[in-house]
Each structure stands twice: as structure tokens, then as C-alpha cells.
Design a protein around this motif. Structure first.
Motif, PDB file in Angstrom:
ATOM      1  N   PRO A  26      64.361 -26.695 -11.992  1.00 48.06           N
ATOM      2  CA  PRO A  26      65.044 -27.083 -10.738  1.00 48.06           C
ATOM      3  C   PRO A  26      64.496 -28.360 -10.100  1.00 48.06           C
ATOM      4  N   ILE A  27      63.162 -28.555 -10.099  1.00 44.95           N
ATOM      5  CA  ILE A  27      62.610 -29.759  -9.476  1.00 44.95           C
ATOM      6  C   ILE A  27      62.998 -30.995 -10.273  1.00 44.95           C
ATOM      7  N   GLN A  28      63.066 -30.886 -11.587  1.00 50.13           N
ATOM      8  CA  GLN A  28      63.474 -32.020 -12.417  1.00 50.13           C
ATOM      9  C   GLN A  28      64.951 -32.343 -12.205  1.00 50.13           C
ATOM     10  N   GLU A  29      65.760 -31.334 -12.151  1.00 45.99           N
ATOM     11  CA  GLU A  29      67.196 -31.543 -11.959  1.00 45.99           C
ATOM     12  C   GLU A  29      67.489 -32.240 -10.639  1.00 45.99           C
ATOM     13  N   GLN A  30      66.746 -31.882  -9.593  1.00 49.95           N
ATOM     14  CA  GLN A  30      67.023 -32.457  -8.276  1.00 49.95           C
ATOM     15  C   GLN A  30      66.340 -33.809  -8.056  1.00 49.95           C
ATOM     16  N   LYS A  51      56.880 -30.479 -12.146  1.00 53.44           N
ATOM     17  CA  LYS A  51      56.968 -31.639 -11.251  1.00 53.44           C
ATOM     18  C   LYS A  51      56.445 -32.912 -11.898  1.00 53.44           C
ATOM     19  N   THR A  52      55.474 -32.806 -12.820  1.00 50.17           N
ATOM     20  CA  THR A  52      54.955 -34.020 -13.460  1.00 50.17           C
ATOM     21  C   THR A  52      56.058 -34.748 -14.212  1.00 50.17           C
ATOM     22  N   ALA A  53      56.814 -34.014 -15.005  1.00 54.27           N
ATOM     23  CA  ALA A  53      57.940 -34.629 -15.723  1.00 54.27           C
ATOM     24  C   ALA A  53      59.011 -35.104 -14.751  1.00 54.27           C
ATOM     25  N   ALA A  54      59.123 -34.454 -13.595  1.00 54.29           N
ATOM     26  CA  ALA A  54      60.146 -34.838 -12.617  1.00 54.29           C
ATOM     27  C   ALA A  54      59.954 -36.257 -12.131  1.00 54.29           C
ATOM     28  N   TYR A  55      58.696 -36.729 -12.058  1.00 54.96           N
ATOM     29  CA  TYR A  55      58.504 -38.124 -11.649  1.00 54.96           C
ATOM     30  C   TYR A  55      58.188 -39.046 -12.823  1.00 54.96           C
ATOM     31  N   LEU A  56      57.510 -38.551 -13.865  1.00 55.92           N
ATOM     32  CA  LEU A  56      57.171 -39.434 -14.982  1.00 55.92           C
ATOM     33  C   LEU A  56      58.402 -39.913 -15.734  1.00 55.92           C
TER      34      LEU A  56
END
Length: 416
Positions: A26-30, A51-56
Motif C-alpha cells: 500500500p505505501i508503494q502504491e500510494q 517504505k524503502t522501495a517506496a522512495y528508492l
């Protein structure tokens, strides 16, 4: 949502495919599309949500679109510990495998040779630097770090960094950055101090909040309603009942952690302390001894409530009630991991009664009450789970205590 449905490059998707990343969390999708669109972001998400992949992922793609200026840094990722810096650097290697994006981990906990290697690498520049605040600031003070070309500034585990006292270091680093940049802040909790930091360094940010998961079902939760002076005896009572191995005790302050650890050591318990005043080498040694079984009981501040990789914690004790419900979840999440059983015990004194009632409201359960042994004296009769609704909504802690506690002439307490 699948990663190939996002606006990511083919090279990055190839890397994700090789790593068997298919479905977004969910954090990556958003978060990914928000970052790709150029907005500042403040995101609240627990450790372990991706969350790491969400920003990297979006930052790697954006960095790959243009060539790095000579001897410059284009992205700074701030993290609280060198363990997390190393972990992110490893993920970075996998994500950027098919893209011309370089990364560099800058942290303490190593020797002078490693510092010299970091110094040389920083002189040459890097697309993405993953750093602990103190170590990066040490390099900056020596005059060879060029942060004038930074396009992205990322704070990971921002709440933990503030708990460890890194606020001033972070703001000194921010002063070295260009005002025209994209800033991303990730935090497991969102207390006022995080919101205040966000107001200072983010510009019209988008917000993403992923709901905090509830504790694992196998955590046996219980609570003692007690006076402050009864806590120490209660803790020893728990240990004497056979719960003295693989235990973490969380307390609210470094001073109390030190005092409690010294008291237990005098009583011959194999105990160590963990807090932000310890240097990196000392923290590593304590954790090594704890994992090896040379230490049975770890007394800690919330520096240890997230990010430790130990699956066999038998019991967590909240010597003091945490300030936020999310912190309670993080603390007791140290036990009952990897499908094991575990215990979580909380001591609730008079001053913490309202705070714990809010935790129960968040959990949507009434935590089981255990009686204080009679030999420890009279205990409060306050029923934490039945806080009057008007005090939950708008009353102050002082009003609540005045309403619910009256001292008896013999030193006990009466409940209205």
C-alpha cells in the motif's frame, strides 16, 4: 497493484522482476506516483511495509534520466543507524542493477580506513548517499562534500532520529542543501515534533498514512494497575515467576533505564541497558551479547522498539506507558514473532491511566488486568478501561486524575 502498472522505466522493472517483486505494498502504491510527479511527501508507515522501495524506486528512475554533475551528490537519504544505512545500500544495489545510478553508504561503527574510503568517495561524488546524520556532518565540516546539487532529500525513520537527538544535526545538513529540491519524510509515528519538522523543511507536501497494524494474535497482553513506587517490585516479581530470559523492558527516559539496569544488576539479574547515549560500538556489543544469551534482560528506551532483528523475545515489559498507541504496537511487536508465542506486560500508574485507555481504544480491546500482589501494598482501584467518555474526548489528564483518584487516609486510593 502490480509494479508494471506504475510509470517506472523498463530497466527498473527488469530489476524488480529479477528480484521477484511483483505486487506493490500500500505505501508503494500510494507514494511512488506522488514522488514521480515531483511533490514533497510526508508518509506515516511502519517498518516492514516496504517504505524503502517506496522512495528508492521513483528516485532511482528520476536520477537515471540525467547525468550526474562532476563531484556532486544528487540525493541524500538520512537514516538513524548504520545498520539501516547498510540495509538500504544493499537494496539500492539490486534496484539500480540495470541503471547507471551510483550509491554510497556513509556511517560510523567502523575504523579510520573506512572513514578515509568514505572521504575519497565523497570527493568524487555519488548519485545517492545514504548516511547517518553525525557521520555525514563530520565529513561536511571537513569541507569536501558538495551538497549544492542535491535534488532529493529523504528522511527515513524520522521519528527515531529525533528520539535519538539528531534534530540539530539534521537542520545543519538542511542548511547545506539548495532550497529547490524534493523532500520526502518517512516516519512510523506522527507526533507533534515530526509535524513541526515537516513544516520547516517540506513545501506543500502530499500526505500518505498507512494504518498501523494491530499486535500479533499470539501476544498475551496483560496490565498491572499500580503506583509508581510498586513498579520495581512488580518487575522483580515477574522475573521470579520464571519470566527472566529473553526479555526487553521499555522505559520512558535514559535516566530511568540506567537506574533500573543498575538496580537489577545488584539483584544479580544479567541485565544491560540500551539508549541513545551509548556510542555505536557499545550498542553493537550489547545487542551481540543479548543475541548470544550472555544478557537475559535488556532495559531500553524506544530506540529499540523498531528495527531490531531478533525473533525469540519471550516477554516485553512496558515499565512506563508509551506516549502513542503506535509506540505500544511497535514495542510489543518485538515478541511473538515468526509464529512464536510471547507476553507483553504493561505497568499503568495513576498518571498514565488516561494514556493507556487511549491505547485500548485504539486496539479496540480491554487488556487483561492482573492483581498486584498484596505484599506490595494497596494498589489503585481505578478501572483504566472505563474512562468516562467526556474525558476521552476533551478532558485533561489533570481533570481525569482528580475525578478518578482520591487518597485514602492510610495511603491507599479510592475510586469515585
Amino acid at each position: 497493484m502490480r509494479f508494471d502498472e506504475l510509470n517506472l522505466s523498463d530497466e527498473l522493472l527488469d530489476a524488480l522482476d529479477a528480484m521477484r517483486f511483483e505486487e506493490c505494498t500500500p505505501i508503494q502504491e500510494q507514494a511512488i506516483d506522488i514522488i514521480l510527479d515531483g511533490y514533497d511527501l510526508i508518509a506515516c508507515a511502519q517498518t516492514g511495509t516496504g517504505k524503502t522501495a517506496a522512495y528508492l524506486l521513483p528516485v532511482i528512475d528520476l536520477l537515471a534520466e540525467t547525468q550526474r554533475p562532476s563531484h556532486a551528490v544528487r540525493c541524500v537519504v538520512m537514516v538513524p543507524t548504520h545498520e539501516l544505512a547498510q540495509q538500504i545500500d544493499r537494496q539500492m544495489e539490486g534496484f539500480s542493477y540495470y541503471l547507471p545510478v551510483s550509491s554510497l553508504a556513509i556511517h560510523g561503527g567502523n575504523d579510520g580506513k573506512a572513514f578515509a574510503q568514505q572521504q575519497h568517495a565523497l570527493r568524487n561524488g555519488a548519485d545517492l548517499v545514504i548516511a547517518t546524520p553525525g557521520r555525514l556532518l563530520a565529513h561536511i565540516k571537513m569541507g569536501y562534500v558538495d551538497l549544492s546539487k542535491v535534488e532529493f532529500f529523504i528522511l527515513d525513520e524520522a521519528d527515531r532520529m529525533l528520539d535519538m537527538g539528531f534534530y540539530d544535526d539534521i537542520m545543519r545538513i538542511v542548511a547545506e542543501l539548495p532550497s529547490e529540491r524534493q523532500t520526502l519524510m518517512f516516519s512510523a509515528t506522527m507526533p507533534k515534533k515530526i509535524q513541526q519538522l515537516a513544516n520547516k523543511i517540506l513545501v506543500e507536501p502530499k500526505e500518505v498514512k498507512i494504518a498501523v497494524s494491530k499486535p500479533a494474535e499470539k501476544v498475551d497482553q496483560s496490565v498491572y494497575i499500580c503506583y509508581e513506587h510498586q513498579k520495581e517490585n512488580l518487575l522483580k516479581h515477574l522475573f521470579e515467576q520464571g519470566n527472566s530470559k529473553r526479555v526487553i523492558v521499555f522505559s520512558s527516559s535514559k535516566l530511568k533505564v540506567r537506574q533500573l539496569s543498575q538496580t537489577l544488576r545488584r539483584s544479580k539479574w544479567k541485565t544491560a541497558e540500551m539508549h541513545s547515549d551509548l556510542d555505536q560500538a557499545s550498542r553493537e556489543q550489547v545487542m551481540h551479547d543479548f543475541r548470544a544469551g550472555r544478557i537475559d534482560i535488556l532495559i531500553a528506551t524506544d530506540i529499540l522498539s523498531r528495527g531490531i532483528d531478533i525473533d525469540d523475545i519471550a516477554m516485553v515489559v512496558n515499565y512506563d506507558v508509551p506516549h502513542e498507541a503506535e509506540d505500544y504496537v511497535h514495542r510489543i511487536g518485538r515478541t511473538a514473532r515468526a509464529d512464536a508465542d510471547g507476553k507483553a506486560v504493561t505497568f499503568v500508574s495513576e498518571r498514565d491511566a488516561l494514556r493507556f485507555s487511549k491505547i485500548e481504544k485504539f486496539l479496540k480491546i480491554a487488556v487483561r488486568r492482573e492483581p498486584v500482589p498484596v505484599e506490595f501494598g494497596a494498589a489503585p482501584t481505578e478501572k483504566v478501561g472505563t474512562v468516562p467518555e467526556k474525558y476521552r474526548k476533551g478532558g485533561t489528564r489533570k481533570q481525569y486524575r482528580k475525578k478518578n483518584f482520591r487518597r485514602k487516609p492510610n495511603g491507599g486510593a479510592a475510586h469515585n
